[in-house]
Scaffold this active site. Structure first.
Site, PDB file in Angstrom:
ATOM      1  N   GLN A 121       0.845  -1.204   0.000  1.00 42.90           N
ATOM      2  CA  GLN A 121       0.000   0.000   0.000  1.00 42.90           C
ATOM      3  C   GLN A 121       0.878   1.250   0.000  1.00 42.90           C
ATOM      4  O   GLN A 121       1.522   1.552   1.010  1.00 42.90           O
ATOM      5  CB  GLN A 121      -0.881  -0.031   1.261  1.00 42.90           C
ATOM      6  CG  GLN A 121      -1.794   1.161   1.427  1.00 42.90           C
ATOM      7  CD  GLN A 121      -2.504   1.143   2.780  1.00 42.90           C
ATOM      8  OE1 GLN A 121      -2.101   0.418   3.688  1.00 42.90           O
ATOM      9  NE2 GLN A 121      -3.538   1.941   2.921  1.00 42.90           N
ATOM     10  N   GLY A 122       0.893   1.972  -1.097  1.00 40.48           N
ATOM     11  CA  GLY A 122       1.752   3.155  -1.214  1.00 40.48           C
ATOM     12  C   GLY A 122       0.980   4.439  -0.982  1.00 40.48           C
ATOM     13  O   GLY A 122       0.663   5.162  -1.934  1.00 40.48           O
ATOM     14  N   SER A 124       1.507   6.600   2.428  1.00 36.34           N
ATOM     15  CA  SER A 124       2.272   7.559   3.242  1.00 36.34           C
ATOM     16  C   SER A 124       3.555   8.009   2.557  1.00 36.34           C
ATOM     17  O   SER A 124       4.209   7.238   1.855  1.00 36.34           O
ATOM     18  CB  SER A 124       2.643   6.925   4.587  1.00 36.34           C
ATOM     19  OG  SER A 124       1.493   6.472   5.244  1.00 36.34           O
ATOM     20  N   GLU A 239     -10.437  -1.103   5.231  1.00 39.37           N
ATOM     21  CA  GLU A 239      -9.406  -1.411   6.233  1.00 39.37           C
ATOM     22  C   GLU A 239      -9.986  -1.314   7.643  1.00 39.37           C
ATOM     23  O   GLU A 239      -9.811  -2.200   8.468  1.00 39.37           O
ATOM     24  CB  GLU A 239      -8.230  -0.433   6.078  1.00 39.37           C
ATOM     25  CG  GLU A 239      -7.092  -0.727   7.043  1.00 39.37           C
ATOM     26  CD  GLU A 239      -5.872   0.153   6.802  1.00 39.37           C
ATOM     27  OE1 GLU A 239      -6.035   1.307   6.370  1.00 39.37           O
ATOM     28  OE2 GLU A 239      -4.754  -0.319   7.043  1.00 39.37           O
ATOM     29  N   SER A 363      -3.209   7.611  13.684  1.00 38.32           N
ATOM     30  CA  SER A 363      -2.621   7.708  15.026  1.00 38.32           C
ATOM     31  C   SER A 363      -3.712   7.982  16.068  1.00 38.32           C
ATOM     32  O   SER A 363      -4.804   8.457  15.749  1.00 38.32           O
ATOM     33  CB  SER A 363      -1.576   8.825  15.062  1.00 38.32           C
ATOM     34  OG  SER A 363      -2.226  10.081  15.038  1.00 38.32           O
TER      35      SER A 363
HETATM   36  C1  LIG Z   1       3.701  -0.594  11.505  1.00 43.88           C
HETATM   37  C2  LIG Z   1       3.266   0.422  10.494  1.00 43.88           C
HETATM   38  C3  LIG Z   1       2.899   0.001   9.231  1.00 43.88           C
HETATM   39  C4  LIG Z   1       2.517   0.940   8.266  1.00 43.88           C
HETATM   40  N1  LIG Z   1       2.217   0.500   7.000  1.00 43.88           N
HETATM   41  C5  LIG Z   1       1.909   1.400   6.039  1.00 43.88           C
HETATM   42  C6  LIG Z   1       1.671   0.964   4.694  1.00 43.88           C
HETATM   43  O1  LIG Z   1       1.733  -0.227   4.377  1.00 43.88           O
HETATM   44  N2  LIG Z   1       1.400   1.904   3.765  1.00 43.88           N
HETATM   45  C7  LIG Z   1       1.317   3.241   4.068  1.00 43.88           C
HETATM   46  O2  LIG Z   1       1.037   4.030   3.176  1.00 43.88           O
HETATM   47  N3  LIG Z   1       1.557   3.697   5.334  1.00 43.88           N
HETATM   48  C8  LIG Z   1       1.852   2.795   6.319  1.00 43.88           C
HETATM   49  N4  LIG Z   1       2.111   3.231   7.605  1.00 43.88           N
HETATM   50  C9  LIG Z   1       2.137   4.669   7.873  1.00 43.88           C
HETATM   51  C10 LIG Z   1       0.988   5.190   8.710  1.00 43.88           C
HETATM   52  O3  LIG Z   1      -0.179   5.270   7.952  1.00 43.88           O
HETATM   53  C11 LIG Z   1       1.440   6.558   9.246  1.00 43.88           C
HETATM   54  O4  LIG Z   1       2.509   6.328  10.141  1.00 43.88           O
HETATM   55  C12 LIG Z   1       0.348   7.302   9.954  1.00 43.88           C
HETATM   56  O5  LIG Z   1      -0.640   7.699   9.044  1.00 43.88           O
HETATM   57  C13 LIG Z   1       0.906   8.555  10.668  1.00 43.88           C
HETATM   58  O6  LIG Z   1       1.619   9.333   9.768  1.00 43.88           O
HETATM   59  P1  LIG Z   1       3.134   9.800  10.077  1.00 43.88           P
HETATM   60  O7  LIG Z   1       3.903   8.618  10.541  1.00 43.88           O
HETATM   61  O8  LIG Z   1       3.625  10.537   8.897  1.00 43.88           O
HETATM   62  O9  LIG Z   1       3.014  10.769  11.305  1.00 43.88           O
HETATM   63  P2  LIG Z   1       2.604  12.313  11.259  1.00 43.88           P
HETATM   64  O10 LIG Z   1       1.346  12.468  10.497  1.00 43.88           O
HETATM   65  O11 LIG Z   1       3.786  13.109  10.824  1.00 43.88           O
HETATM   66  O12 LIG Z   1       2.316  12.586  12.785  1.00 43.88           O
HETATM   67  C14 LIG Z   1       3.372  12.745  13.736  1.00 43.88           C
HETATM   68  C15 LIG Z   1       2.724  12.935  15.104  1.00 43.88           C
HETATM   69  O13 LIG Z   1       1.899  14.108  15.093  1.00 43.88           O
HETATM   70  C16 LIG Z   1       0.559  13.781  15.441  1.00 43.88           C
HETATM   71  N5  LIG Z   1      -0.374  14.574  14.625  1.00 43.88           N
HETATM   72  C17 LIG Z   1      -0.354  14.733  13.281  1.00 43.88           C
HETATM   73  N6  LIG Z   1      -1.379  15.511  12.884  1.00 43.88           N
HETATM   74  C18 LIG Z   1      -2.066  15.852  14.000  1.00 43.88           C
HETATM   75  C19 LIG Z   1      -3.237  16.627  14.252  1.00 43.88           C
HETATM   76  N7  LIG Z   1      -3.910  17.202  13.257  1.00 43.88           N
HETATM   77  N8  LIG Z   1      -3.674  16.733  15.539  1.00 43.88           N
HETATM   78  C20 LIG Z   1      -3.009  16.134  16.563  1.00 43.88           C
HETATM   79  N9  LIG Z   1      -1.881  15.400  16.389  1.00 43.88           N
HETATM   80  C21 LIG Z   1      -1.418  15.256  15.126  1.00 43.88           C
HETATM   81  C22 LIG Z   1       0.412  12.301  15.127  1.00 43.88           C
HETATM   82  O14 LIG Z   1      -0.593  11.695  15.914  1.00 43.88           O
HETATM   83  C23 LIG Z   1       1.799  11.774  15.477  1.00 43.88           C
HETATM   84  O15 LIG Z   1       1.890  11.551  16.860  1.00 43.88           O
HETATM   85  C24 LIG Z   1       2.486   2.319   8.590  1.00 43.88           C
HETATM   86  C25 LIG Z   1       2.845   2.740   9.878  1.00 43.88           C
HETATM   87  C26 LIG Z   1       3.238   1.816  10.822  1.00 43.88           C
HETATM   88  C27 LIG Z   1       3.634   2.295  12.190  1.00 43.88           C
END
Ligand SMILES: Cc1cc2nc3c(=O)[nH]c(=O)nc-3n(C[C@H](O)[C@H](O)[C@H](O)COP(=O)(O)OP(=O)(O)OC[C@H]3O[C@@H](n4cnc5c(N)ncnc54)[C@H](O)[C@@H]3O)c2cc1C
Length: 380
Positions: A121-122, A124, A239, A363
């Site tokens: 899944q592409g 993020s 999902e 999250s």
């Molecule tokens: C084990 C695992 C598997 C994954 N697999 C996939 C995958 O297969 N394909 C894919 O596309 N993605 C995948 N992901 C990514 C996942 O979807 C993202 O990690 C998630 O959407 C959060 O985005 P980020 O990591 O960029 O954090 P960010 O969005 O940068 O957030 C960083 C922090 O800020 C907080 N935050 C952000 N915005 C707000 C707001 N508006 N209000 C309050 N707090 C906020 C968040 O809660 C977090 O604590 C995976 C992640 C994990 C951990």
């Protein structure tokens, strides 16, 4: 009769099949785990159990939400591994059934179910996680191909996948949710570089994926060109619904095993009387909350039978589950004592991998925002 009776015909058919076919426990080593899950996907598919919710015409059983609820409970109780192609069976397959052309369905649905081809899944990107609409990966047409350039990150099992469904900007003038498209891109080509990232658990479970002029056939767009946001939202809906069915049963099995561990630790003197009493109280609390999670999921399944989607309630359940999973993992390490801290062992591995529960499928902060704004009507 209870809504999900133990002697339900669906369970009566699936349970003996599982007893006959479930392989041994999953190894911790990731390559070995992927191989086992791939073989398991093939076994499920051969038995007609790989995608029970899929319509019969595509190799499924047309199972409704209550049967899906039972399906995951039976898998967990039988200690079955995960199937390797979850992103295909749970995400891409159902999305193709809603938005895909007949050509895409014919090409991909059989390969998804059989596990002959794996999918990732592409979505993020480094600057687009919670705020997916700010994604920058772009694609333009060149003859019969799309040419994709950009970077994805956290792509689970990208290094094992044959295809990645990539959300990218196909209208260079567009902003935010507009002008996006979902393209199924082949991974085995010079324009795609996969760099695995090691998690805190030690597993390189996800990866950075670089698209540098990667090519995908023009017909590989899921849905209309420019409508990728709607397609992605359909997919995330699948999902969320699926997670609701699967989570509680796995945790109940963990807690069942943990009770035996706790008894053994107390008997062998590894836990003193006071520590054991505290662990028992924590265990009872987690068990009660896990039963509550089961009730939440059951209510989602019952409402699903009436055609309702979980809506914002999905965020409540997700928060509840993430907290519970981490609590169970923490108790596992406390009960295992020093052994539980060795990363090669299950308790420490579960503790580390459980940290992602509050991040991966939206999250916990984002789930709280949804509950605050949409359910409670609080100001932004
Ligand atoms: C084990 C695992 C598997 C994954 N697999 C996939 C995958 O297969 N394909 C894919 O596309 N993605 C995948 N992901 C990514 C996942 O979807 C993202 O990690 C998630 O959407 C959060 O985005 P980020 O990591 O960029 O954090 P960010 O969005 O940068 O957030 C960083 C922090 O800020 C907080 N935050 C952000 N915005 C707000 C707001 N508006 N209000 C309050 N707090 C906020 C968040 O809660 C977090 O604590 C995976 C992640 C994990 C951990």
């Amino acid at each position: 009769m209870a809504i999900v009776a133990d002697d339900d015909p669906f369970r009566r058919e699936f349970r003996p099949w599982l007893a006959e076919h479930v392989p041994g426990p999953e190894p911790l080593d990731q390559d070995a785990k992927v191989a086992l899950r791939r073989a398991w996907q093939r076994t499920l598919s051969a038995g007609g159990w790989a995608g029970p919710a899929w319509p019969a015409e595509y190799g499924g059983r047309g199972a409704g939400p209550l049967q899906q609820f039972m399906y995951y409970e039976e898998l967990a109780l039988a200690r079955a591994p995960w199937a390797a192609n979850a992103p295909g069976t749970i995400l891409l397959g159902p999305t193709l059934m809603v938005h895909g052309t007949e050509e895409l369905r014919t090409r991909f649905l059989p390969a998804i179910l059989s596990g002959d081809e794996l999918f990732s899944q592409g979505f993020s990107e480094p600057e687009a996680g919670s705020d997916l609409a700010s994604l920058r990966t772009r694609a333009h047409r060149d003859g019969d191909d799309w040419v994709i350039t950009g970077q994805k990150i956290w792509t689970t099992w990208a290094q094992y996948s044959d295809w990645c469904f990539v959300v990218c900007r196909t209208d260079p003038e567009s902003k935010r949710h507009r002008g996006l498209s979902m393209i199924i891109c082949p991974m085995d080509q010079l324009g795609v570089t996969v760099r695995p990232i090691e998690q805190i658990s030690g597993d390189p479970e996800f990866a950075e994926v670089f698209f540098d002029g990667a090519r995908a056939p023009a017909g590989h767009v899921v849905g209309e060109v420019g409508q990728g946001w709607a397609v992605a939202m359909t997919m995330l809906g699948f999902e969320r619904a699926d997670q609701g069915f699967s989570d509680h049963a796995l945790l109940l099995v963990h807690l069942h095993d943990l009770a035996a561990e706790l008894r053994a630790a107390q008997r062998d003197g590894r836990l003193g009387a006071a520590e054991a009493a505290e662990a028992r109280a924590r265990h009872a609390d987690l068990w009660i909350r896990c039963q509550q999670l089961r009730r939440f999921n059951l209510s989602i399944a019952v409402r699903g039978e009436a055609g309702e989607t979980p809506g914002d309630f999905g965020s409540v359940v997700n928060l509840f589950w993430a907290d519970l999973e981490q609590g169970i993992a923490e108790l596992g390490v406390a009960v295992a004592g020093a052994r539980g801290l060795a990363l090669g062992d299950h308790p420490a591995h579960f503790l580390m991998s459980s940290r992602s529960a509050t991040i991966d499928s939206g999250s916990s902060e984002i789930q709280r925002n949804i509950i605050a704004e949409r359910t409670l009507g609080l100001p932004r």
